[in-house]
Design a protein around this motif. Structure first.
Motif, short mmCIF file in Angstrom:
data_model
loop_
_atom_site.label_atom_id
_atom_site.label_comp_id
_atom_site.label_asym_id
_atom_site.label_seq_id
_atom_site.Cartn_x
_atom_site.Cartn_y
_atom_site.Cartn_z
N ARG A 235 0.85 -1.18 0.00
CA ARG A 235 0.00 0.00 0.00
C ARG A 235 0.89 1.24 0.00
O ARG A 235 1.90 1.29 0.70
CB ARG A 235 -0.92 0.00 1.22
CG ARG A 235 -1.81 1.22 1.34
CD ARG A 235 -2.78 1.11 2.51
NE ARG A 235 -3.88 0.20 2.22
CZ ARG A 235 -5.04 0.21 2.88
NH1 ARG A 235 -5.24 1.08 3.87
NH2 ARG A 235 -6.00 -0.64 2.56
N ILE A 252 -2.70 -2.57 6.07
CA ILE A 252 -3.01 -3.41 4.92
C ILE A 252 -4.28 -4.20 5.18
O ILE A 252 -4.42 -4.86 6.22
CB ILE A 252 -1.86 -4.39 4.62
CG1 ILE A 252 -0.67 -3.63 4.03
CG2 ILE A 252 -2.31 -5.48 3.65
CD1 ILE A 252 -0.79 -3.30 2.58
N ILE A 274 -5.21 6.66 -1.06
CA ILE A 274 -4.73 5.31 -0.75
C ILE A 274 -4.68 4.46 -2.02
O ILE A 274 -5.65 4.40 -2.79
CB ILE A 274 -5.64 4.62 0.28
CG1 ILE A 274 -5.77 5.50 1.54
CG2 ILE A 274 -5.11 3.24 0.64
CD1 ILE A 274 -6.78 4.97 2.54
N TYR A 275 -3.55 3.82 -2.21
CA TYR A 275 -3.33 2.94 -3.37
C TYR A 275 -2.85 1.59 -2.86
O TYR A 275 -1.88 1.52 -2.09
CB TYR A 275 -2.28 3.57 -4.29
CG TYR A 275 -2.09 2.89 -5.62
CD1 TYR A 275 -2.74 3.36 -6.76
CD2 TYR A 275 -1.23 1.81 -5.76
CE1 TYR A 275 -2.54 2.77 -8.00
CE2 TYR A 275 -1.03 1.20 -7.00
CZ TYR A 275 -1.69 1.69 -8.11
OH TYR A 275 -1.49 1.10 -9.34
N GLN A 276 -3.51 0.53 -3.28
CA GLN A 276 -3.10 -0.81 -2.82
C GLN A 276 -3.22 -1.81 -3.96
O GLN A 276 -4.24 -1.87 -4.65
CB GLN A 276 -3.97 -1.27 -1.65
CG GLN A 276 -3.60 -2.66 -1.13
CD GLN A 276 -4.38 -3.06 0.11
OE1 GLN A 276 -4.49 -2.26 1.05
NE2 GLN A 276 -4.91 -4.28 0.14
#
Length: 293
Positions: A235, A252, A274-276
């Motif tokens: 993430r 996470i 947020i990027y995951q």
């Protein structure tokens, strides 16, 4: 590379385009061809063509280098350029451009004026002008680049900075994607994502997977990087405009299935981005408006 391809394509189709111009008389054609010969235009066209191809080769190799500079990427770029050059060699650039010049000169000069030009270029002054004209153009371009280039670059930088301030989430999203692409490439080679914090990624990603790792978001705050205990999920988080991470944004959350979760859009720029695992989980609502437009 696209610009150069357009140039080459334009050269290739110039003859049918110029067919729409008034046809030059036989005498005009004769005089223009004589004029072009006096001006060593054949040599000029050859140099121009070589310069275009040299620049295109550089573009092919630069693209491979930008993708990580792996030997196989460079080899593929060289192979692609060689194939392009072989096919492009079938195009009669000299013939096409000569015909174009015949029609252009005939459009703007009468037979008498073309005769005057031919007489002038046969004189010592005319011959000298032919010899020094390329140098005059080159020095003029260099002077323009030297005097105007920095000023124009400064203006462009100011405009870009102003646009970035108005839409800071755009650059932040772009930088996150760049870092994520490097992480995904690393995982392909190692079957896991690297451990450590965001700052530690430099030592494992540069220069193999990315030339320069973005360090801060558009608000000037460092990114956060989190990896799951099994190193199968990661993430990347921006704290948003207030530089304060949401209480759970750095945790996470392993997806229950393989489907990508829906993006949550927030009304405030203070909320985290947020990027995951190759997709955004949370974005400002302005990003959705960008997509809608």
């Amino acid at each position: 590379m696209r610009k150069l391809l357009v140039v080459v394509a334009a050269l290739a189709v110039s003859l049918p385009l110029f067919a729409t111009e008034p046809n030059p008389s036989a005498r005009q054609r004769e005089l223009v061809l004589k004029l072009l010969d006096q001006m060593n235009m054949g040599q000029t066209i050859a140099k121009l063509t070589d310069a275009i191809f040299a620049q295109m080769e550089k573009q092919f190799l630069d693209a491979a280098d930008a993708s990580g500079g792996k030997p196989e990427a460079t080899a593929e770029a060289k192979e692609a350029y060689a194939a392009f050059r072989q096919k492009a060699a079938k195009i009669d650039f000299a013939g096409l451009m000569t015909e174009a010049y015949v029609r252009i000169y005939s459009k703007y000069f009468t037979e008498a004026e073309l005769q005057d030009l031919a007489v002038f270029y046969a004189t010592p002054t005319g011959k000298k002008s032919i010899d020094v004209l390329p140098q005059l153009f080159r020095e003029g371009m260099e002077a323009g680049e030297r005097e105007l280039g920095p000023k124009l670059e400064q203006v462009m930088a100011e405009v870009a900075a102003d646009q970035q301030k108005k839409r800071p989430w755009r650059r932040t999203m772009t930088d996150i994607r760049s870092a994520a692409t490097a992480l995904e490439s690393y995982a392909v080679d190692h079957d896991t994502f690297p451990t450590g914090d965001y700052a530690s990624l430099k030592s494992v990603l540069i220069p193999t997977y990315i030339r320069e790792l973005p360090e801060k978001d558009a608000w000037g705050h460092p990114f956060a990087y989190i990896v799951s205990p099994d190193q199968k999920h990661y993430r990347i988080v921006s704290a948003g405009s207030d530089s304060i991470f949401d209480w759970d944004s750095r945790t996470i959350k392993t997806p229950a299935n393989e489907e990508s979760p829906s993006v949550v859009y927030r009304d405030r720029l203070e909320d985290d981005i947020i990027y995951q695992d190759a997709s955004f989980l949370q974005l400002p609502v302005q990003a959705k408006q960008d997509e809608d437009h």
